[in-house]
Scaffold this motif. Structure first.
Motif, PDB file in Angstrom:
ATOM      1  N   SER A 148       0.766  -1.134  -0.133  1.00 20.46           N
ATOM      2  CA  SER A 148      -0.085   0.030   0.024  1.00 20.46           C
ATOM      3  C   SER A 148       0.792   1.268   0.121  1.00 20.46           C
ATOM      4  N   GLU A 149       0.658   1.909  -1.035  1.00 24.15           N
ATOM      5  CA  GLU A 149       1.486   3.414  -1.027  1.00 24.15           C
ATOM      6  C   GLU A 149       1.033   4.266  -0.176  1.00 24.15           C
TER       7      GLU A 149
ATOM      8  N   THR B  83       2.483   3.212   3.060  1.00 24.33           N
ATOM      9  CA  THR B  83       3.914   3.182   3.085  1.00 24.33           C
ATOM     10  C   THR B  83       4.408   4.728   3.343  1.00 24.33           C
ATOM     11  N   ILE B  84       3.930   5.583   2.753  1.00 23.73           N
ATOM     12  CA  ILE B  84       4.196   7.152   2.912  1.00 23.73           C
ATOM     13  C   ILE B  84       4.045   7.561   4.409  1.00 23.73           C
TER      14      ILE B  84
ATOM     15  N   SER C 139       4.206  -1.668  -3.840  1.00 21.41           N
ATOM     16  CA  SER C 139       4.086  -0.436  -3.241  1.00 21.41           C
ATOM     17  C   SER C 139       4.900   0.759  -3.799  1.00 21.41           C
ATOM     18  N   ALA C 140       6.037   0.330  -4.289  1.00 22.41           N
ATOM     19  CA  ALA C 140       6.784   1.412  -4.943  1.00 22.41           C
ATOM     20  C   ALA C 140       6.200   1.839  -6.300  1.00 22.41           C
ATOM     21  N   ARG C 141       5.758   0.986  -6.995  1.00 27.40           N
ATOM     22  CA  ARG C 141       5.107   1.222  -8.261  1.00 27.40           C
ATOM     23  C   ARG C 141       3.974   2.226  -8.043  1.00 27.40           C
ATOM     24  N   LYS C 142       3.005   1.862  -7.095  1.00 27.79           N
ATOM     25  CA  LYS C 142       1.932   2.835  -6.622  1.00 27.79           C
ATOM     26  C   LYS C 142       2.547   4.206  -6.277  1.00 27.79           C
ATOM     27  N   GLU C 143       3.330   4.239  -5.339  1.00 25.50           N
ATOM     28  CA  GLU C 143       3.877   5.592  -4.857  1.00 25.50           C
ATOM     29  C   GLU C 143       4.514   6.312  -6.026  1.00 25.50           C
ATOM     30  N   SER C 144       5.097   5.566  -6.883  1.00 20.29           N
ATOM     31  CA  SER C 144       5.587   6.291  -8.200  1.00 20.29           C
ATOM     32  C   SER C 144       4.409   7.084  -9.118  1.00 20.29           C
TER      33      SER C 144
END
Length: 385
Positions: free
Chosen positions: A87-88, A91-92, A123-128
């Motif tokens: 989950s982005e 995570t943030i 998570s990294a892909r969603k955050e980006s």
């Protein structure tokens, strides 16, 4: 330092392990809800722990999702993820617990070759993607609009947009069998805000209330259980139906009728037996996220709407005599649960089924020449093991 874990059990394990580490004074920090054999912290206890953490009496906070937002501790310079989350947003939020007054560090522990890797990169892909979207939104704000346009746009968005609390699983608890930890469903439930308590469940894979028990099968598992009688599909379903007032089977995946070279009618027959003979409803799910969403919806309906508690009960029962008799007869290839029951109803005993002639066997519904010949071969053939 703040250590984030996805489960209360993990927080307990990490806290106990840190007790033996020099210069580390760790304290466990969890939510207020009390769960099976795990009493939550009161609001007063939570405030006391945070106060002591700020004062330096504890230098390590081992926390679950309860610490992801709302904490302002400027001295925190290290956040460690005991395991990643897909989950982005969360995570943030976790990352935001550090770097308030000076540079901070983020460490994510990943078990190589496990689901951790997938969770991290998801998570990294969603955050980006989210950061790119935010950047595009900021650029669009620089574009001039007619007077009053911005205000009308914001008002329309506020009217149509659901609040975060409407999607939150705050306060929901679901018990899950520990063997489901690798499925991805438990991670998805946690990402939805549902507290997942991992236990060894004797019956079912998920328990969202005292009356609902859920058995989860992937399409591959379900089809394999039709071939491999050691998997005891109908035994699991029978236990589920006897133990829970509202049993449920979730079959997850696609192409139920196109795998393993099993005739579609055999699959339909098994589904009909589960739904009609055992009275267990069946829900199809596309993937683990869809399964988690369904379990969360059931938990919300049971715990919030119907005010029901979550309780574990029931143990796997030994098969009753009729079930053992059906199991013995159905162990012969090409004989399913329904045919075995027809044979036993007609002849009365397993011995009578095995001693019946070919012609007598063929008088039973659904028993044709090939099935009758197979029974006679097994019953009278010489053992050559």
């Amino acid at each position: 330092m703040i250590v984030f874990t996805n489960f209360r059990d993990s927080a307990e394990v990490v806290t106990n392990a840190l007790k033996d580490v020099d210069n580390v004074s760790a304290i466990r920090f969890v939510g207020q809800a009390s769960k099976y054999k795990d009493k939550g912290l009161t609001q007063k206890e939570q405030a006391e722990i945070i106060g002591k953490f700020r004062a330096g009496e504890y230098n390590t906070l081992v926390a679950t999702s309860v610490a992801e937002e709302g904490l302002d501790i400027p001295s925190t310079d290290l956040v460690l993820f005991y395991e990643p989350i897909p989950s982005e947003i969360r995570t943030i939020q976790r990352k935001g617990r550090t770097g308030r007054k000076r540079a901070g560090r983020i460490v994510v522990l990943i078990a190589r070759g496990s689901r951790d890797e997938a969770s991290y990169w998801i998570s990294a892909r969603k955050e980006s993607k989210m950061l790119k979207t935010m950047s595009a939104m900021r650029k669009s704000e620089s574009v001039s609009h007619a007077p009053g346009w911005k205000q009308k746009q914001v008002q329309a968005q506020e009217q149509n947009q659901k609040q975060l609390g409407e999607f939150s699983g705050e306060g929901l608890v679901v018990y899950a069998d520990y063997r489901e930890a690798r499925s991805g469903v438990s991670d998805a439930l946690e990402a939805m805000g549902v507290s997942v308590v991992m236990q060894r469940l004797e019956i079912g894979d998920y328990v969202p209330s005292d009356r609902v028990g859920i058995e989860r099968k992937t399409t591959a598992d379900f089809l394999t259980s039709l071939i491999d009688r050691r998997r005891e599909l109908f035994g699991q379903i029978a236990d589920l139906a006897r133990t829970f007032e509202r049993p449920l089977l979730i079959i997850e995946g696609h192409d139920l009728y196109g795998q393993r070279q099993i005739h579609p009618n055999a699959v339909r027959g098994a589904l009909a037996t589960i739904a009609i003979d055992f009275g267990v409803p069946i829900i199809m799910s596309g993937d683990d996220n869809e399964t988690a969403a369904m379990i969360a919806a059931i938990a919300r309906r049971e715990q919030q709407d119907n005010k029901r508690e979550v309780a574990l009960h029931g143990t796997r029962s030994a098969m009753m005599l009729p079930e053992q008799q059906e199991y013995v007869v159905s162990a012969i290839s090409n004989i399913g649960h329904v045919v075995a029951r027809n044979l036993l109803k007609h002849f009365g005993t397993v011995a009578a089924v095995m001693s019946a002639s070919r012609e007598e066997l063929m008088t039973v519904e659904l028993v044709g020449p090939k099935t009758a010949d197979r029974i006679r071969e097994v019953a009278s053939g010489e053992y050559k093991g």
